[in-house]
Design a protein around this motif. Structure first.
Motif, PDB file in Angstrom:
ATOM      1  N   GLU A 178     -27.939 -56.601  32.291  1.00  0.00           N
ATOM      2  CA  GLU A 178     -27.473 -55.262  32.658  1.00  0.00           C
ATOM      3  C   GLU A 178     -28.543 -54.421  33.344  1.00  0.00           C
ATOM      4  N   LEU A 185     -22.764 -58.240  35.749  1.00  0.00           N
ATOM      5  CA  LEU A 185     -21.662 -57.901  34.860  1.00  0.00           C
ATOM      6  C   LEU A 185     -20.609 -57.062  35.585  1.00  0.00           C
ATOM      7  N   GLN A 210     -26.304 -64.239  23.433  1.00  0.00           N
ATOM      8  CA  GLN A 210     -25.879 -62.896  23.817  1.00  0.00           C
ATOM      9  C   GLN A 210     -25.380 -62.870  25.260  1.00  0.00           C
ATOM     10  N   SER A 211     -26.041 -63.621  26.137  1.00  0.00           N
ATOM     11  CA  SER A 211     -25.639 -63.646  27.551  1.00  0.00           C
ATOM     12  C   SER A 211     -24.270 -64.294  27.723  1.00  0.00           C
ATOM     13  N   ARG A 213     -21.892 -64.217  25.604  1.00  0.00           N
ATOM     14  CA  ARG A 213     -20.927 -63.212  25.152  1.00  0.00           C
ATOM     15  C   ARG A 213     -20.720 -62.137  26.220  1.00  0.00           C
ATOM     16  N   LEU A 214     -21.814 -61.660  26.830  1.00  0.00           N
ATOM     17  CA  LEU A 214     -21.711 -60.608  27.836  1.00  0.00           C
ATOM     18  C   LEU A 214     -20.934 -61.062  29.065  1.00  0.00           C
TER      19      LEU A 214
END
Length: 397
Positions: A178, A185, A210-211, A213-214
Protein backbone atom coordinates in the motif's frame (compact mmCIF):
# COMPACT_ATOMS: atom_id res chain seq x y z
CA UNK A 1 18.92 14.52 -19.32
CA UNK A 2 20.34 14.67 -22.86
CA UNK A 3 21.02 10.93 -22.98
CA UNK A 4 21.33 10.95 -26.80
CA UNK A 5 24.71 12.68 -26.46
CA UNK A 6 26.03 9.47 -24.91
CA UNK A 7 25.78 7.75 -28.30
CA UNK A 8 28.69 9.86 -29.61
CA UNK A 9 31.45 7.44 -30.66
CA UNK A 10 34.17 9.29 -28.71
CA UNK A 11 32.03 9.39 -25.57
CA UNK A 12 31.20 5.68 -25.89
CA UNK A 13 34.93 4.87 -26.17
CA UNK A 14 35.72 7.08 -23.17
CA UNK A 15 33.06 5.32 -21.09
CA UNK A 16 34.39 1.87 -22.06
CA UNK A 17 38.04 2.80 -21.52
CA UNK A 18 37.36 4.31 -18.08
CA UNK A 19 34.72 1.80 -16.99
CA UNK A 20 36.91 0.48 -14.16
CA UNK A 21 38.17 3.83 -12.87
CA UNK A 22 37.18 5.52 -9.64
CA UNK A 23 34.35 7.90 -10.54
CA UNK A 24 35.14 10.33 -7.72
CA UNK A 25 38.72 10.59 -9.00
CA UNK A 26 37.53 11.10 -12.57
CA UNK A 27 35.29 13.94 -11.41
CA UNK A 28 38.35 15.84 -10.20
CA UNK A 29 40.09 15.57 -13.55
CA UNK A 30 39.69 17.98 -16.42
CA UNK A 31 37.35 16.33 -18.94
CA UNK A 32 38.42 15.96 -22.57
CA UNK A 33 37.00 18.57 -24.91
CA UNK A 34 34.40 16.24 -26.48
CA UNK A 35 33.03 15.38 -23.01
CA UNK A 36 33.08 18.82 -21.43
CA UNK A 37 29.39 19.66 -21.91
CA UNK A 38 28.08 16.32 -20.66
CA UNK A 39 30.69 15.27 -18.14
CA UNK A 40 28.32 14.69 -15.15
CA UNK A 41 26.11 12.54 -17.39
CA UNK A 42 29.14 10.60 -18.64
CA UNK A 43 30.38 10.00 -15.09
CA UNK A 44 26.96 8.72 -14.07
CA UNK A 45 27.04 6.39 -17.08
CA UNK A 46 30.38 4.99 -15.87
CA UNK A 47 28.96 4.64 -12.36
CA UNK A 48 25.89 2.88 -13.74
CA UNK A 49 28.07 0.58 -15.85
CA UNK A 50 30.05 -0.40 -12.75
CA UNK A 51 26.89 -1.21 -10.80
CA UNK A 52 25.51 -3.15 -13.76
CA UNK A 53 28.68 -5.24 -14.04
CA UNK A 54 27.49 -7.34 -11.10
CA UNK A 55 23.80 -7.53 -12.02
CA UNK A 56 23.86 -7.77 -15.81
CA UNK A 57 27.46 -8.21 -16.97
CA UNK A 58 26.34 -9.31 -20.46
CA UNK A 59 25.04 -5.81 -21.16
CA UNK A 60 28.64 -4.56 -21.27
CA UNK A 61 29.18 -6.54 -24.49
CA UNK A 62 26.26 -4.96 -26.36
CA UNK A 63 27.28 -2.20 -28.76
CA UNK A 64 25.55 1.12 -28.17
CA UNK A 65 23.82 0.15 -24.94
CA UNK A 66 22.83 3.12 -22.76
CA UNK A 67 22.50 2.53 -19.04
CA UNK A 68 19.77 4.21 -17.02
CA UNK A 69 20.97 6.50 -14.21
CA UNK A 70 23.07 4.72 -11.60
CA UNK A 71 20.41 4.93 -8.87
CA UNK A 72 17.92 3.15 -11.15
CA UNK A 73 20.46 0.45 -12.01
CA UNK A 74 21.01 -0.05 -8.29
CA UNK A 75 17.31 -0.96 -7.88
CA UNK A 76 17.15 -3.10 -11.03
CA UNK A 77 16.74 -6.85 -11.18
CA UNK A 78 19.74 -9.02 -11.89
CA UNK A 79 19.86 -10.97 -15.12
CA UNK A 80 19.69 -14.14 -13.04
CA UNK A 81 16.26 -13.29 -11.62
CA UNK A 82 15.16 -11.79 -14.96
CA UNK A 83 15.90 -15.08 -16.76
CA UNK A 84 13.94 -17.00 -14.15
CA UNK A 85 10.94 -14.69 -14.54
CA UNK A 86 11.12 -15.01 -18.33
CA UNK A 87 11.16 -18.81 -18.01
CA UNK A 88 7.66 -18.88 -16.53
CA UNK A 89 6.08 -16.51 -19.07
CA UNK A 90 5.20 -16.64 -22.78
CA UNK A 91 2.43 -15.60 -25.13
CA UNK A 92 1.36 -13.05 -27.71
CA UNK A 93 1.48 -9.82 -25.68
CA UNK A 94 3.54 -8.73 -22.67
CA UNK A 95 3.01 -5.41 -20.89
CA UNK A 96 5.46 -4.14 -18.29
CA UNK A 97 3.87 -1.26 -16.39
CA UNK A 98 7.08 -0.26 -14.58
CA UNK A 99 9.85 -0.53 -17.17
CA UNK A 100 12.63 1.05 -15.11
CA UNK A 101 16.08 -0.16 -16.14
CA UNK A 102 14.44 -2.69 -18.44
CA UNK A 103 16.28 -5.81 -17.29
CA UNK A 104 13.11 -7.83 -16.78
CA UNK A 105 11.14 -6.68 -19.81
CA UNK A 106 14.06 -6.82 -22.26
CA UNK A 107 14.89 -10.34 -21.10
CA UNK A 108 11.30 -11.57 -21.45
CA UNK A 109 10.41 -9.69 -24.68
CA UNK A 110 11.87 -12.29 -27.12
CA UNK A 111 9.34 -14.82 -25.76
CA UNK A 112 6.40 -12.69 -26.93
CA UNK A 113 5.23 -11.51 -30.34
CA UNK A 114 4.77 -7.97 -29.03
CA UNK A 115 5.97 -6.18 -25.91
CA UNK A 116 4.97 -2.86 -24.39
CA UNK A 117 6.96 -1.16 -21.62
CA UNK A 118 5.67 1.81 -19.65
CA UNK A 119 7.64 4.27 -17.55
CA UNK A 120 6.50 7.65 -16.33
CA UNK A 121 9.95 9.10 -17.00
CA UNK A 122 10.34 10.11 -20.65
CA UNK A 123 14.11 9.51 -20.69
CA UNK A 124 13.68 6.04 -19.20
CA UNK A 125 11.10 5.19 -21.86
CA UNK A 126 13.35 6.46 -24.66
CA UNK A 127 16.33 4.50 -23.32
CA UNK A 128 14.19 1.36 -23.16
CA UNK A 129 13.33 1.74 -26.86
CA UNK A 130 16.96 2.43 -27.75
CA UNK A 131 18.26 -0.58 -25.83
CA UNK A 132 15.62 -2.84 -27.35
CA UNK A 133 16.96 -1.88 -30.78
CA UNK A 134 20.53 -2.54 -29.65
CA UNK A 135 19.42 -6.03 -28.57
CA UNK A 136 17.62 -6.63 -31.88
CA UNK A 137 14.26 -6.93 -30.12
CA UNK A 138 11.48 -6.27 -32.61
CA UNK A 139 7.83 -5.42 -31.96
CA UNK A 140 8.75 -3.43 -28.87
CA UNK A 141 7.14 -0.15 -27.83
CA UNK A 142 7.79 2.08 -24.83
CA UNK A 143 5.39 4.72 -23.55
CA UNK A 144 6.21 7.59 -21.21
CA UNK A 145 3.27 7.96 -18.85
CA UNK A 146 2.13 6.89 -15.38
CA UNK A 147 1.01 3.27 -15.19
CA UNK A 148 -2.36 4.39 -13.82
CA UNK A 149 -2.99 6.41 -16.98
CA UNK A 150 -1.80 3.73 -19.40
CA UNK A 151 -3.98 1.03 -17.84
CA UNK A 152 -7.17 2.91 -18.71
CA UNK A 153 -6.65 2.35 -22.46
CA UNK A 154 -4.16 -0.52 -22.58
CA UNK A 155 -4.82 -3.54 -24.81
CA UNK A 156 -5.41 -7.00 -23.40
CA UNK A 157 -2.22 -8.88 -22.58
CA UNK A 158 -1.23 -12.47 -21.90
CA UNK A 159 1.01 -11.26 -19.08
CA UNK A 160 1.34 -8.02 -17.15
CA UNK A 161 4.48 -7.34 -15.14
CA UNK A 162 4.54 -4.74 -12.40
CA UNK A 163 7.26 -3.78 -9.93
CA UNK A 164 5.94 -0.92 -7.79
CA UNK A 165 8.52 1.67 -6.84
CA UNK A 166 9.81 1.00 -3.34
CA UNK A 167 11.52 4.35 -2.80
CA UNK A 168 10.07 7.79 -2.35
CA UNK A 169 11.63 11.10 -3.40
CA UNK A 170 13.87 11.03 -0.33
CA UNK A 171 15.09 7.52 -1.28
CA UNK A 172 13.73 6.02 1.90
CA UNK A 173 13.08 2.32 1.53
CA UNK A 174 9.46 1.20 1.34
CA UNK A 175 8.13 -2.31 0.95
CA UNK A 176 4.47 -2.50 2.01
CA UNK A 177 2.21 -2.91 -1.02
CA UNK A 178 0.00 0.00 0.00
CA UNK A 179 3.01 2.34 0.30
CA UNK A 180 4.49 1.64 -3.15
CA UNK A 181 3.82 3.36 -6.46
CA UNK A 182 1.83 2.56 -8.48
CA UNK A 183 -0.61 1.23 -5.90
CA UNK A 184 -1.18 -2.37 -6.97
CA UNK A 185 -4.12 -2.73 -4.60
CA UNK A 186 -5.90 0.14 -6.34
CA UNK A 187 -4.99 -1.00 -9.87
CA UNK A 188 -5.70 -4.69 -9.40
CA UNK A 189 -9.41 -4.74 -10.42
CA UNK A 190 -8.56 -3.10 -13.75
CA UNK A 191 -5.53 -5.33 -14.32
CA UNK A 192 -7.58 -8.49 -13.76
CA UNK A 193 -9.85 -7.40 -16.60
CA UNK A 194 -6.92 -6.70 -18.93
CA UNK A 195 -4.94 -9.91 -18.38
CA UNK A 196 -5.30 -13.48 -17.19
CA UNK A 197 -1.87 -13.46 -15.54
CA UNK A 198 -0.08 -10.75 -13.58
CA UNK A 199 3.43 -11.00 -12.18
CA UNK A 200 3.92 -8.71 -9.20
CA UNK A 201 7.51 -8.28 -8.08
CA UNK A 202 7.81 -7.28 -4.43
CA UNK A 203 10.37 -6.76 -1.69
CA UNK A 204 11.68 -9.89 0.08
CA UNK A 205 10.84 -8.08 3.34
CA UNK A 206 7.12 -8.37 2.62
CA UNK A 207 4.95 -10.64 4.77
CA UNK A 208 3.75 -13.34 2.38
CA UNK A 209 0.58 -14.36 4.22
CA UNK A 210 -0.57 -10.78 4.74
CA UNK A 211 0.14 -9.93 1.09
CA UNK A 212 -1.91 -12.89 -0.14
CA UNK A 213 -4.81 -11.64 1.97
CA UNK A 214 -4.45 -8.04 0.72
CA UNK A 215 -4.49 -9.19 -2.90
CA UNK A 216 -7.98 -10.52 -2.41
CA UNK A 217 -7.51 -14.24 -2.95
CA UNK A 218 -6.22 -13.79 -6.51
CA UNK A 219 -2.67 -15.02 -5.74
CA UNK A 220 -2.11 -18.48 -7.24
CA UNK A 221 1.65 -18.82 -6.78
CA UNK A 222 4.39 -17.14 -4.75
CA UNK A 223 7.95 -17.60 -6.02
CA UNK A 224 10.71 -16.71 -3.56
CA UNK A 225 14.01 -16.24 -5.37
CA UNK A 226 17.38 -16.93 -3.77
CA UNK A 227 20.54 -16.03 -5.66
CA UNK A 228 24.07 -16.26 -4.28
CA UNK A 229 22.79 -16.79 -0.75
CA UNK A 230 20.43 -13.81 -0.63
CA UNK A 231 16.65 -13.71 -0.87
CA UNK A 232 16.31 -11.31 -3.81
CA UNK A 233 12.61 -10.90 -4.48
CA UNK A 234 9.09 -12.22 -4.14
CA UNK A 235 6.99 -12.91 -7.22
CA UNK A 236 3.22 -13.08 -6.81
CA UNK A 237 1.46 -14.74 -9.74
CA UNK A 238 -2.05 -13.27 -9.80
CA UNK A 239 -5.02 -14.54 -11.82
CA UNK A 240 -8.71 -13.52 -11.97
CA UNK A 241 -9.93 -16.79 -10.43
CA UNK A 242 -10.04 -17.04 -6.65
CA UNK A 243 -7.44 -19.33 -5.07
CA UNK A 244 -7.78 -20.23 -1.40
CA UNK A 245 -4.47 -22.06 -0.99
CA UNK A 246 -1.74 -20.71 -3.31
CA UNK A 247 1.42 -22.63 -4.11
CA UNK A 248 4.59 -21.38 -2.40
CA UNK A 249 7.81 -22.00 -4.35
CA UNK A 250 11.09 -21.17 -2.59
CA UNK A 251 13.66 -21.36 -5.38
CA UNK A 252 17.44 -21.24 -5.50
CA UNK A 253 18.73 -20.15 -8.92
CA UNK A 254 22.01 -20.07 -10.81
CA UNK A 255 23.54 -17.10 -12.63
CA UNK A 256 21.55 -17.86 -15.79
CA UNK A 257 18.27 -18.19 -13.91
CA UNK A 258 18.16 -21.98 -13.92
CA UNK A 259 16.63 -23.76 -10.94
CA UNK A 260 19.24 -25.18 -8.57
CA UNK A 261 16.73 -26.21 -5.89
CA UNK A 262 12.99 -25.73 -5.55
CA UNK A 263 10.14 -27.15 -3.54
CA UNK A 264 6.42 -26.43 -3.99
CA UNK A 265 3.84 -26.55 -1.23
CA UNK A 266 0.76 -24.81 0.07
CA UNK A 267 0.12 -23.46 3.54
CA UNK A 268 -2.28 -26.36 4.07
CA UNK A 269 0.51 -28.75 3.09
CA UNK A 270 2.84 -27.13 5.61
CA UNK A 271 0.27 -27.34 8.39
CA UNK A 272 -0.27 -31.04 7.65
CA UNK A 273 3.44 -31.92 7.43
CA UNK A 274 5.10 -33.47 10.47
CA UNK A 275 8.81 -32.92 10.91
CA UNK A 276 10.67 -35.55 12.91
CA UNK A 277 12.93 -34.27 15.71
CA UNK A 278 16.40 -35.47 16.57
CA UNK A 279 19.42 -34.69 18.68
CA UNK A 280 22.36 -33.46 16.58
CA UNK A 281 23.66 -36.18 14.26
CA UNK A 282 26.71 -36.09 12.01
CA UNK A 283 25.67 -33.21 9.73
CA UNK A 284 23.91 -29.87 10.27
CA UNK A 285 21.87 -28.11 7.58
CA UNK A 286 20.84 -24.46 7.50
CA UNK A 287 18.32 -23.57 4.73
CA UNK A 288 19.10 -20.68 2.39
CA UNK A 289 17.25 -17.40 2.84
CA UNK A 290 14.39 -18.08 0.39
CA UNK A 291 13.56 -21.43 1.96
CA UNK A 292 13.51 -19.83 5.41
CA UNK A 293 11.37 -16.98 4.08
CA UNK A 294 8.84 -19.46 2.72
CA UNK A 295 7.88 -20.65 6.19
CA UNK A 296 7.85 -24.25 4.96
CA UNK A 297 9.87 -25.56 7.89
CA UNK A 298 8.06 -28.89 8.21
CA UNK A 299 7.89 -29.27 4.43
CA UNK A 300 11.66 -28.86 4.17
CA UNK A 301 12.16 -31.66 6.70
CA UNK A 302 9.80 -34.08 4.97
CA UNK A 303 10.93 -33.21 1.43
CA UNK A 304 14.63 -33.83 2.17
CA UNK A 305 13.92 -36.57 4.74
CA UNK A 306 15.91 -34.84 7.47
CA UNK A 307 15.24 -34.02 11.12
CA UNK A 308 14.68 -30.74 12.91
CA UNK A 309 16.62 -29.96 16.07
CA UNK A 310 13.52 -28.43 17.70
CA UNK A 311 10.04 -27.39 16.48
CA UNK A 312 11.11 -23.73 16.58
CA UNK A 313 14.79 -24.15 15.69
CA UNK A 314 15.00 -23.97 11.92
CA UNK A 315 18.14 -26.06 11.69
CA UNK A 316 18.19 -29.63 10.43
CA UNK A 317 20.35 -32.67 11.00
CA UNK A 318 21.03 -36.04 9.39
CA UNK A 319 23.49 -38.88 9.64
CA UNK A 320 24.20 -38.70 5.92
CA UNK A 321 25.61 -35.92 3.78
CA UNK A 322 23.17 -34.20 1.41
CA UNK A 323 25.01 -32.26 -1.29
CA UNK A 324 21.77 -31.08 -2.93
CA UNK A 325 20.41 -29.31 0.16
CA UNK A 326 19.54 -25.65 -0.58
CA UNK A 327 21.65 -23.83 1.97
CA UNK A 328 24.72 -24.28 4.12
CA UNK A 329 25.86 -27.70 5.30
CA UNK A 330 28.29 -28.48 8.10
CA UNK A 331 29.90 -31.41 9.81
CA UNK A 332 29.18 -31.37 13.55
CA UNK A 333 32.45 -31.66 15.46
CA UNK A 334 31.18 -31.31 19.03
CA UNK A 335 28.28 -30.06 21.17
CA UNK A 336 28.77 -27.94 24.30
CA UNK A 337 26.53 -26.55 27.01
CA UNK A 338 26.34 -22.77 26.72
CA UNK A 339 28.27 -22.21 29.96
CA UNK A 340 31.17 -24.46 29.00
CA UNK A 341 34.54 -22.83 29.59
CA UNK A 342 36.41 -25.03 27.10
CA UNK A 343 34.43 -24.32 23.94
CA UNK A 344 36.65 -24.64 20.92
CA UNK A 345 37.58 -23.23 18.46
CA UNK A 346 38.66 -19.65 19.01
CA UNK A 347 38.28 -17.62 16.80
CA UNK A 348 34.97 -18.75 15.29
CA UNK A 349 31.82 -17.36 13.70
CA UNK A 350 28.62 -17.60 15.74
CA UNK A 351 25.09 -18.05 14.39
CA UNK A 352 22.08 -18.08 16.72
CA UNK A 353 18.77 -19.88 16.04
CA UNK A 354 15.93 -20.00 18.58
CA UNK A 355 18.32 -18.71 21.22
CA UNK A 356 17.85 -15.91 23.80
CA UNK A 357 21.03 -13.99 23.02
CA UNK A 358 22.50 -12.21 20.02
CA UNK A 359 25.59 -13.52 18.29
CA UNK A 360 27.49 -10.38 19.30
CA UNK A 361 26.67 -10.81 22.99
CA UNK A 362 27.48 -14.51 22.88
CA UNK A 363 30.91 -13.73 21.44
CA UNK A 364 31.50 -11.54 24.50
CA UNK A 365 30.06 -14.04 26.99
CA UNK A 366 32.16 -16.94 25.67
CA UNK A 367 35.19 -14.72 24.97
CA UNK A 368 35.42 -16.03 21.43
CA UNK A 369 36.91 -13.81 18.75
CA UNK A 370 35.16 -13.40 15.39
CA UNK A 371 36.71 -15.17 12.41
CA UNK A 372 38.25 -18.44 11.38
CA UNK A 373 36.88 -21.34 9.37
CA UNK A 374 34.59 -22.79 12.04
CA UNK A 375 31.01 -21.90 12.96
CA UNK A 376 29.32 -22.19 16.32
CA UNK A 377 25.54 -22.60 16.20
CA UNK A 378 23.87 -21.53 19.42
CA UNK A 379 20.40 -23.04 19.45
CA UNK A 380 17.68 -24.90 21.32
CA UNK A 381 17.64 -28.69 20.96
CA UNK A 382 14.71 -31.10 20.95
CA UNK A 383 15.05 -31.62 24.73
CA UNK A 384 14.57 -27.83 25.16
CA UNK A 385 18.18 -27.48 26.31
CA UNK A 386 20.35 -24.66 24.97
CA UNK A 387 23.58 -25.79 23.29
CA UNK A 388 26.49 -24.62 21.18
CA UNK A 389 27.28 -26.84 18.20
CA UNK A 390 30.82 -26.66 16.86
CA UNK A 391 30.52 -27.06 13.09
CA UNK A 392 32.87 -27.08 10.15
CA UNK A 393 32.33 -27.08 6.43
CA UNK A 394 32.63 -30.67 5.18
CA UNK A 395 35.46 -31.52 2.82
CA UNK A 396 34.52 -31.70 -0.84
CA UNK A 397 34.43 -35.12 -2.42
Amino acid sequence: MNWQSLMNAQIQKFIRDDAGDNVAALALKKPPAFARDNYPLILDQIRARQKAAKKMPQWGDIDGIIYPPADIVEQASSLATAHYKASIMSGEMLVDLTGGAGVDVLTAAPLFKKTIAVDQNICAAEILSHNARCMNIVQFEAFAMPAEQFVKTMPSADWIMIDPQRRDQLHKGKFLLEDCSPDILDLLPELLVKSGQIMLKASPMLDITQSIRLLGGHVHEVHILDFQGDCKELLFIIRPEICNDPIIKPTQISGDGQIVAQIAFTLNDENAAKASLSAPLKYLYEPCAAFLKSGGFNTIATYYDIHKLHPHTHLYTHQNRLDTFPGRSFEIIAAYPVKASNILPNPANITVRNFPMSAQNLHKKLKIRVGGDDTLFACTLNNDQKAVLHCRKPLKY
